[in-house]
Design a protein around this motif. Structure first.
Motif, PDB file in Angstrom:
ATOM      1  N   PHE A 746       0.851  -1.192   0.000  1.00 17.40           N
ATOM      2  CA  PHE A 746       0.000   0.000   0.000  1.00 17.40           C
ATOM      3  C   PHE A 746       0.894   1.252   0.000  1.00 17.40           C
ATOM      4  O   PHE A 746       0.733   2.157  -0.806  1.00 17.40           O
ATOM      5  CB  PHE A 746      -0.879  -0.054   1.249  1.00 17.40           C
ATOM      6  N   ARG A 747       1.873   1.270   0.919  1.00 19.76           N
ATOM      7  CA  ARG A 747       2.779   2.431   0.983  1.00 19.76           C
ATOM      8  C   ARG A 747       3.587   2.571  -0.311  1.00 19.76           C
ATOM      9  O   ARG A 747       3.744   3.670  -0.837  1.00 19.76           O
ATOM     10  CB  ARG A 747       3.737   2.303   2.178  1.00 19.76           C
ATOM     11  N   ARG A 748       4.075   1.461  -0.817  1.00 27.80           N
ATOM     12  CA  ARG A 748       4.872   1.553  -2.049  1.00 27.80           C
ATOM     13  C   ARG A 748       4.014   2.071  -3.193  1.00 27.80           C
ATOM     14  O   ARG A 748       4.439   2.903  -3.989  1.00 27.80           O
ATOM     15  CB  ARG A 748       5.460   0.173  -2.402  1.00 27.80           C
ATOM     16  N   GLN A 749       2.794   1.587  -3.272  1.00 23.41           N
ATOM     17  CA  GLN A 749       1.900   2.031  -4.337  1.00 23.41           C
ATOM     18  C   GLN A 749       1.609   3.523  -4.240  1.00 23.41           C
ATOM     19  O   GLN A 749       1.463   4.199  -5.244  1.00 23.41           O
ATOM     20  CB  GLN A 749       0.576   1.247  -4.272  1.00 23.41           C
ATOM     21  N   TYR A 750       1.488   4.018  -3.020  1.00 27.58           N
ATOM     22  CA  TYR A 750       1.148   5.432  -2.825  1.00 27.58           C
ATOM     23  C   TYR A 750       2.366   6.355  -2.837  1.00 27.58           C
ATOM     24  O   TYR A 750       2.254   7.536  -2.560  1.00 27.58           O
ATOM     25  CB  TYR A 750       0.402   5.621  -1.502  1.00 27.58           C
ATOM     26  N   GLY A 751       3.560   5.804  -3.110  1.00 21.11           N
ATOM     27  CA  GLY A 751       4.727   6.686  -3.181  1.00 21.11           C
ATOM     28  C   GLY A 751       5.299   7.015  -1.825  1.00 21.11           C
ATOM     29  O   GLY A 751       5.753   8.138  -1.594  1.00 21.11           O
ATOM     30  N   LEU A 752       5.277   6.055  -0.922  1.00 19.52           N
ATOM     31  CA  LEU A 752       5.961   6.208   0.370  1.00 19.52           C
ATOM     32  C   LEU A 752       6.956   5.061   0.503  1.00 19.52           C
ATOM     33  O   LEU A 752       6.809   4.032  -0.148  1.00 19.52           O
ATOM     34  CB  LEU A 752       4.947   6.167   1.509  1.00 19.52           C
ATOM     35  N   LYS A 753       7.922   5.260   1.380  1.00 25.11           N
ATOM     36  CA  LYS A 753       8.940   4.214   1.519  1.00 25.11           C
ATOM     37  C   LYS A 753       8.392   3.011   2.288  1.00 25.11           C
ATOM     38  O   LYS A 753       7.606   3.160   3.218  1.00 25.11           O
ATOM     39  CB  LYS A 753      10.164   4.768   2.239  1.00 25.11           C
ATOM     40  N   GLN A 754       8.848   1.844   1.910  1.00 31.29           N
ATOM     41  CA  GLN A 754       8.426   0.621   2.594  1.00 31.29           C
ATOM     42  C   GLN A 754       9.105   0.511   3.958  1.00 31.29           C
ATOM     43  O   GLN A 754      10.122   1.167   4.221  1.00 31.29           O
ATOM     44  CB  GLN A 754       8.837  -0.582   1.752  1.00 31.29           C
ATOM     45  N   LEU A 755       8.564  -0.331   4.808  1.00 28.87           N
ATOM     46  CA  LEU A 755       9.216  -0.693   6.067  1.00 28.87           C
ATOM     47  C   LEU A 755       9.898  -2.047   5.857  1.00 28.87           C
ATOM     48  O   LEU A 755       9.450  -2.833   5.014  1.00 28.87           O
ATOM     49  CB  LEU A 755       8.186  -0.793   7.191  1.00 28.87           C
ATOM     50  N   ARG A 756      10.948  -2.296   6.612  1.00 32.51           N
ATOM     51  CA  ARG A 756      11.674  -3.563   6.426  1.00 32.51           C
ATOM     52  C   ARG A 756      11.415  -4.548   7.560  1.00 32.51           C
ATOM     53  O   ARG A 756      11.655  -5.745   7.407  1.00 32.51           O
ATOM     54  CB  ARG A 756      13.165  -3.290   6.285  1.00 32.51           C
ATOM     55  N   SER A 757      10.970  -4.036   8.699  1.00 31.24           N
ATOM     56  CA  SER A 757      10.650  -4.943   9.809  1.00 31.24           C
ATOM     57  C   SER A 757       9.666  -4.231  10.729  1.00 31.24           C
ATOM     58  O   SER A 757       9.429  -3.023  10.589  1.00 31.24           O
ATOM     59  CB  SER A 757      11.921  -5.306  10.584  1.00 31.24           C
TER      60      SER A 757
END
Ligand code: HEM
Length: 973
Positions: A746-757
């Motif tokens: 969802f975040r990646r689609q909306y142009g925000l950085k992903q979380l890794r953990s």
């Protein structure tokens, strides 16, 4: 990559500085990094999704706008602007300064930088996140007749179908164009808002998407990316939604017996106590406001029902030591979930495999794997009050003595000047009605009724009638004067005040009330929800312009319009820049004046000849912009509005004619549910409810903060073994049924950085070992327990939305070593994810992920609606109506005695509505600046979140104990 076009914006920033006329000295230390930033030019708007901005700036830019801290926190996945100078409270100001000062000083650079970052986000959201589900997506991608998709303005899919009663009137089989009576007012079913796309925004159109169709319905594992991302870990009930609710959403209680699952104590005793985490600067009125809004914008249900089939809703399995196991009886008892709960399945409109087309060497879906319908009008048209179809309209009662008015009746003999204005009548037994609504007030959207809904429906019914009264008064004073209203059928005929019929006046009042509501939401609710200076500027810009008092800046924007907008061969660019340009003059009234040779962004100028004509459809419709994709809310928007955690279990009831500082009783929200809401409203009175909900803080949107009563809500219509449902668990199930991507995608689609953990949720700006951080660590530990971890496989690519920083594809290991154990962060349900975002900009009651969704959709619902743009004119609203909306009522603009956060402010629109319709609130409201800020809170200095009483409320028990505000600002600066 950089390109010169952005230099316009850069020079604009310096132009603003040069013109600010301030005495604050320019910051020499920041000059070097700012000069480097300027030399690099502004970043170019990304060509494709993988090159997006992501809210992250270069180190020089960060230093110029926020000093060392802004640089330090760039490593976090969250947006950088939150760490700029002056973006928080007073502690975020540059040392030694207490005001924002010039655009070239540190604080000014921080704010300007933040606003620019937000604008970049909006541009890219418009460019990359529009996915219409009604059959126009292929043309959006491929274009039509040599016109690029984002520049298309008319779609076959938005034509009225043959069976629609207005089919012939709009042109039938030929070119369709709404005209005559059909364009006068807001039509009941939402048709003909856009003259050339009659069906757009109408009831029962498909919900759109803001995420690529391929990323929807991850549970179905329809493509390799989804399979790689989630393995076999997802399902409708996987992970178990009731277990998620009980472990991650339940409010811990220090005295469970005094809360009694939200039922409180007998006699509404003040000894009842349901603990909840409270937001510092938002009151309960704000919680019910947003529910009131969602009822206007969208609904998946039909008359309070979902589909006919029933389904299980979990309480069956949990992860133990990372392995899924059936729930043991004793665990069920400890968790207090219910395996026998059942719920009606969501309606699905289309679930056959979507067609595929090829463009630019790639295969694309024409729609999401399944679609659903928005059963109300998507327009901001107050349809929750006035109706959206024939059934809902039948519930709207008009006053037989003056049918321009809504029917309101006197109830009892309570003191209070507003009481004579009355209350809504009850639903008739003959009204179209779901049996559970029996005994409630009559209104178009009666579902999930509580005293909060009763409050706003009664308030705006009174406001409707107040407008009608004022209009009638004006008509009595100047019967022969021009009302401003015109009938497009005979547009040359002046309609005098005396000529305006009751039906016409009813519809004008609807237009006025809807616009007032939109204004309250945009300029009062939103800036209090996002309580900091950048968002104050940005939200006000949406309504009436970023640079209201700065003519030079407006001129600079007009220059940008001239040089960047409107050249047909550059349509894609035009669509991107449109939003920037609109932020100068504001969206309200865009295109409502037409001057020879000037763009629609030109400033209003009474000395010029206004060429706008009701006869010209391109004038009536000319201010709207759908950016190539017909307007409707996306499924993702519904998801981020699942704000149930805002609702407290108990309402702290107070009375105006006693001491308002005394809580007289604690009324469970449950005791104000459905018909009981109506009884509670009538028994206790709207003024007392306003006071009570105005003073009480709402629930923080965070983990373990859902109302107990909503986890145990009685829904007898279900006729199941328990007749109960856990609404918090249902929030998760519904999102899965409707294919909302899980949080990280969802975040990646909306142009925000992903979380890794899961650790990335913790606010790393807080000191290690601080109580706040320790609690966040405890909660993220629970996320790990519920969602688990897996051994990752770096050969599995999981997304097409973004790339790693080094340009490689993002894989299952998220940057960790191949074969290591990684958190199942990809599986986190979106609602759970945004509730877990402890890292937020100052004053944000919501998360940055939710804001990202709002940036796009809050703008679009204004940009697409001609009644807020080119038809915001007296021909539709009347002169009085326009004045009412622009000046917050009939008596001209009123300015607050004291300013707020370094701004001179008008008396807010909701405060004016309250004072007009519940005048007994005058003394209580006098010191209140924003009606959604807890009324007795001392607002303090620059964006303070302090929990401190105003002087006359020192004895209010709500201020005992908990003065806690976040220590993040202290940590940052
Ligand atoms: C007394 C308070 C409330 C009650 C009893 C209540 C009840 C419910 C129920 C039962 C549903 C599920 C409908 C379904 O999918 O079958 C629902 C959905 C929803 N609620 Fe609430 N709610 C309350 C307050 C709020 C508030 C304050 C908000 C804030 C925005 C909110 C936003 C939503 C949204 C966005 C949905 C999804 C609607 C849709 O799918 O179209 N609710 N609520």
């Amino acid at each position: 990559m950089r390109r010169p076009i952005c230099a316009c914006v850069l020079s604009l920033a310096f132009l603003l500085g040069a013109c600010a006329g301030t005495t604050e000295r320019v910051d020499p230390q920041g000059d070097l990094t700012c000069a480097k930033m300027a030399a690099a030019g502004f970043r170019r708007v990304a060509e494709d999704r993988t090159g997006r901005f992501l809210g992250k700036v270069e180190p020089d830019t960060a230093r110029c706008r926020g000093g060392d801290n802004a640089v330090r926190f760039r490593v976090l996945p969250y947006v950088d602007w939150a760490n700029y100078w002056a973006a928080g409270d007073a502690r975020s100001m540059s040392p030694g300064s207490a005001v924002i000062g010039s655009h070239l000083g540190r604080n000014g650079r921080g704010i300007d930088g933040a606003v620019l970052d937000l604008e970049y986000q909006r541009i890219e959201l418009i460019k990359f996140n529009l996915f219409d589900n009604d059959g126009t997506y292929k043309e959006y991608t491929t274009g039509r007749d040599s016109v690029a998709g984002p520049a298309l303005k008319i779609w076959d899919a938005m034509r009225l179908p043959k069976e629609h009663p207005s089919y012939d009137a709009v042109g039938g089989n030929a070119e369709q164009l709404c005209r005559g009576e059909l364009i006068r007012f807001r039509n009941l079913d939402g048709t003909c808002n856009d003259l050339r796309n009659p069906l757009m925004g109408a009831a029962n159109q498909s919900f759109a998407r803001n995420v690529s169709f391929e990323s929807t319905f991850p549970d179905l594992g329809k493509n390799l990316l989804a399979q790689n991302r989630h393995g076999d870990r997802l399902g409708l009930l996987k992970p178990d939604p009731q277990v998620i609710s009980r472990k991650l959403f339940t409010r811990a209680q220090s005295h469970p017996e005094r809360c009694n699952e939200g039922n409180g104590l007998p006699g509404y005793s003040v000894d009842a106590d349901c603990d909840y985490k409270k937001a510092p600067a938002l009151n309960v009125l704000a919680a019910f406001w947003i529910q009131f809004m969602t009822h206007d914008w969208f609904s998946h249900l039909e008359e309070g029902h979902n589909g006919p089939e029933m389904m299980a809703v979990g309480c069956a399995r949990q992860r133990v030591d990372n392995v899924e196991m059936p729930l043991a009886e004793e665990t069920i008892a400890t968790l207090r979930c219910r395996p026998d709960d059942r719920m009606d399945k969501a309606y699905i409109a289309q679930d056959a495999d979507p067609q595929v087309f090829e463009a630019r060497g790639k295969q694309h879906l024409t729609r999401a794997y399944k679609t659903t319908r928005n059963t109300v009008t998507a327009w901001w048209d107050a349809s929750q009050i006035y109706g959206y179809d024939q059934s809902s309209r039948r519930r709207v009662k008009r006053d037989a003595t003056d049918s321009a008015k809504l029917l309101l009746e006197r109830v009892g003999e309570r003191p209070g000047l507003g009481e004579k204005r009355g209350y809504l009548p009850l639903l008739d037994a003959s009204d179209p009605m779901n049996p559970q609504w029996y005994g409630q007030e009559a209104t178009a959207f009666p579902d999930n009724w509580s005293v909060g809904m009763s409050f706003y429906h009664n308030l705006f019914a009174r406001e409707h009638n107040a407008f009608v009264d004022a209009f009638r008064k004006q008509a009595a004073l100047t019967p022969d004067a021009d009302s401003g209203l015109r009938n497009p059928v005979q547009s040359d005929v002046t309609i005098r005040y005396r000529d305006v019929g009751a039906d016409e006046l009813f519809e004008v009042a609807r237009l006025v009330v809807a616009a007032e509501i939109a204004k309250i939401h945009t300029t009062e609710w939103t800036p209090q929800l996002l309580y900091d200076e950048p968002l104050y500027k940005a939200t006000n810009a949406n309504w009436d312009g970023l640079f209201r008092e700065e003519d030079v800046a407006a001129a600079a924007l007009a220059h940008i319009v001239a040089s960047n907008f409107g050249t047909p061969k550059d349509a894609r660019k035009a669509a991107q820049w449109y939003s920037v340009l609109a932020s100068g003059p504001g969206i309200l009234g865009l295109g409502s004046r037409v001057y020879a040779g000037e763009s629609i962004f030109a400033k209003h100028d009474a000395s010029k000849t206004d060429l706008w004509s009701l006869k010209n459809p391109d004038d009536v419709n000319g201010g709207v912009n759908h950016f190539g994709s017909p307007f409707n809310f996306p499924e993702e928007f519904v998801s981020v509005y699942r704000l149930h955690a805002m609702v407290p279990d108990l309402l702290e009831y107070r009375e105006l004619d006693k001491d308002p500082n005394v809580v007289l009783s604690k009324v469970p929200v449950l005791e104000t549910f459905r018909a009981k809401a109506t009884q509670a409203m009538r028994l206790r009175g709207i003024g007392n409810w306003a006071l009570s909900m105005g003073r009480q803080r709402l629930g923080l949107l965070t983990l373990q903060n859902h109302p107990q009563f909503l986890q145990n809500l009685s829904l007898p219509r279900l006729k199941t073994a328990t007749n109960k449902i856990d609404v918090a668990a249902l929030d998760i199930i519904r999102d899965r049924e409707r294919g909302v991507p899980r949080f990280n995608e969802f975040r990646r689609q909306y142009g925000l950085k992903q979380l890794r953990s899961f650790d990335d949720f913790v606010d790393h700006r807080l000191e290690k070992g601080s109580a706040e951080r320790t609690e966040q660590e405890r909660l993220t530990g629970l996320l790990r327990e519920v969602y688990g971890a897996h051994r990752c496989d770096a050969s599995k690519i999981i997304t097409a939305a973004q790339l790693n920083d080094d340009g490689t594809r993002i894989d299952d290991c998220l940057g960790f070593t191949d074969g290591s154990m990684v958190d199942n962060i990809e599986d986190v349900d979106t609602v759970v994810g945004w509730l877990s975002e402890f890292t937020r900009p100052h004053g944000f009651a919501i998360s940055e992920t939710q804001l990202q969704v709002f940036i796009l959709n809050a703008s679009r619902r204004l940009f697409s609606d001609r009644f807020f743009t080119s038809s915001f004119r007296p021909e539709f609203y009347t002169h009085l109506g326009l004045q009412w909306v622009s000046e917050n009522g009939p008596d001209g603009k009123v300015i607050e005695r004291g300013g707020s956060n370094d701004h001179k402010v008008e008396v807010s629109p909701l405060k004016r509505v309250l004072l007009r319709n519940i005048p007994e609130l005058r003394a209580e409201l006098d010191p209140v600046i924003n009606a959604f800020d807890p009324w007795a809170r001392d607002r303090g200095a620059y964006y303070s979140l302090q929990w401190k009483p105003r002087p006359d409320a020192r004895s209010d028990p709500a201020f005992n104990g908990s003065p806690k505000a976040s220590s993040v600002d202290r940590a940052i600066h």
